[in-house]
Motif scaffolding. Structure first.
Motif, short mmCIF file in Angstrom:
data_model
loop_
_atom_site.label_atom_id
_atom_site.label_comp_id
_atom_site.label_asym_id
_atom_site.label_seq_id
_atom_site.Cartn_x
_atom_site.Cartn_y
_atom_site.Cartn_z
N ARG A 199 10.15 -14.05 14.35
CA ARG A 199 8.84 -13.93 13.72
C ARG A 199 8.25 -15.31 13.45
O ARG A 199 8.99 -16.28 13.30
N VAL A 200 6.93 -15.37 13.40
CA VAL A 200 6.24 -16.63 13.09
C VAL A 200 5.17 -16.36 12.02
O VAL A 200 4.30 -15.52 12.20
N LEU A 201 5.28 -17.12 10.93
CA LEU A 201 4.28 -17.04 9.87
C LEU A 201 3.34 -18.24 9.99
O LEU A 201 3.79 -19.38 10.11
N THR A 202 2.03 -17.98 9.97
CA THR A 202 1.05 -19.06 9.99
C THR A 202 0.12 -18.90 8.79
O THR A 202 -0.35 -17.80 8.50
N CYS A 203 -0.12 -20.01 8.10
CA CYS A 203 -1.00 -20.03 6.93
C CYS A 203 -2.24 -20.83 7.29
O CYS A 203 -2.13 -21.99 7.71
N GLN A 216 -5.97 -18.83 2.50
CA GLN A 216 -6.63 -17.54 2.34
C GLN A 216 -6.20 -16.52 3.40
O GLN A 216 -6.49 -15.33 3.27
N LYS A 217 -5.52 -17.02 4.44
CA LYS A 217 -5.01 -16.12 5.47
C LYS A 217 -3.54 -16.41 5.74
O LYS A 217 -3.15 -17.57 5.91
N MET A 218 -2.73 -15.36 5.78
CA MET A 218 -1.32 -15.48 6.11
C MET A 218 -0.98 -14.41 7.15
O MET A 218 -1.12 -13.22 6.89
N LYS A 219 -0.59 -14.87 8.33
CA LYS A 219 -0.32 -13.96 9.43
C LYS A 219 1.15 -14.03 9.83
O LYS A 219 1.68 -15.11 10.09
N MET A 220 1.80 -12.88 9.87
CA MET A 220 3.19 -12.79 10.31
C MET A 220 3.22 -12.06 11.65
O MET A 220 2.84 -10.89 11.74
N GLU A 221 3.68 -12.77 12.68
CA GLU A 221 3.73 -12.20 14.03
C GLU A 221 5.18 -11.98 14.44
O GLU A 221 6.00 -12.89 14.36
N ASN A 222 5.48 -10.77 14.87
CA ASN A 222 6.80 -10.47 15.43
C ASN A 222 6.70 -10.70 16.93
O ASN A 222 6.14 -9.87 17.66
#
Length: 259
Positions: A199-203, A216-222
């Motif tokens: 997984r990759v988390l991007t802020c 304001q945005k936090m995306k977790m990609e599997n």
């Protein structure tokens, strides 16, 4: 000439002595000042591997009591998840595990969520975030290696490898990208037990509110399943209201008091 070599050696030694370690960096990131109270709403988008999206709206509140930070997340829409709530107590003491409760209105039941083990690594409300992701990770449970520096969306970041001492987690190793100038997390890569990127988390979409740098945005990609989940925060308010202590209770969850 010998004096020059001696001077160079002393300078090099001094650089090594004062260089930050991976642990130093993660500790400073953990100690970045936070507001005493926080209140916001958020849109949660859950993207499936087939390309469809499910949209959720939530309310989030937190309050720092010094020795413990109490946080609550309540789903407001759609109707099938409205009223679902998650209560977290994160303790200042790294040796003390967090306390977590999940309230499911359809079952009219509150369930205690273990702070470690397989349950904590389960999907949070069908998202790519885990229950463990929703709280703080104890510094003492990991070993750290500083791998170098890397640019993340124009910000120079420390690249720190974090390895679980237990080695039993689904993602026992992760790499954090910590802003060199402010020690704010910009990205995190989670690796599974086969050491494959999971997984990759991007802020992103950073803003400053009352002096606090906020993503304001936090995306977790599997990356293995092709799914992703995005939390878009809005209506963020820091230190502007004294949030009622009674809201951070199981009883408040069950009575639907959080609005």
């Amino acid at each position: 000439m010998k004096k020059q070599f001696l001077t160079l050696a002393l300078i090099t030694m001094g650089t090594l002595l004062f260089a930050e370690t991976g642990y130093d960096i993660m500790k400073k990131a953990d100690e970045v000042p936070e507001p005493k109270t926080s209140s916001s709403t958020a849109t949660l988008t859950i993207h499936s591997k087939k390309g469809s999206d499910r949209i959720r709206e939530v309310i989030m509140k937190s309050k720092d009591y010094g020795e413990v930070e109490k946080s609550i997340i309540v789903f407001t829409t759609p109707k099938d998840v409205a009223g679902t709530g998650y209560l977290m107590f994160d303790y200042e003491d790294d040796n003390k595990d967090s306390d977590n409760w999940l309230y499911l209105p359809a079952m009219k039941k509150t369930r205690r969520i273990a702070s470690s083990g397989s349950e904590s690594e389960g999907s949070f409300m069908g998202t790519d975030f885990t229950y463990q992701d929703m709280g703080d990770r104890s510094l003492n449970k990991y070993d750290y290696n500083l791998l170098g520096e890397e640019d993340v969306d124009g910000t120079i970041c420390y690249k720190v490898e974090c390895i679980s001492k237990a080695h039993t987690e689904k993602d026992p190793r992760y790499i954090s990208y910590i802003g060199k100038s402010d020690y704010i997390l910009r990205k995190c890569e989670f690796y599974d037990r086969q050491n494959q990127l999971h997984r990759v988390l991007t802020c992103t979409d950073f803003t400053t509110i009352k002096g606090f740098t906020t993503a304001q945005k936090m995306k977790m990609e599997n990356v293995q399943s092709g799914t992703w989940s995005l939390i878009e925060s809005k209506n963020i308010v820091y230190d502007a209201e004294d949030i009622d202590d009674s809201l951070f209770t199981v009883a408040a969850l069950e009575k639907g008091r959080i609005r």
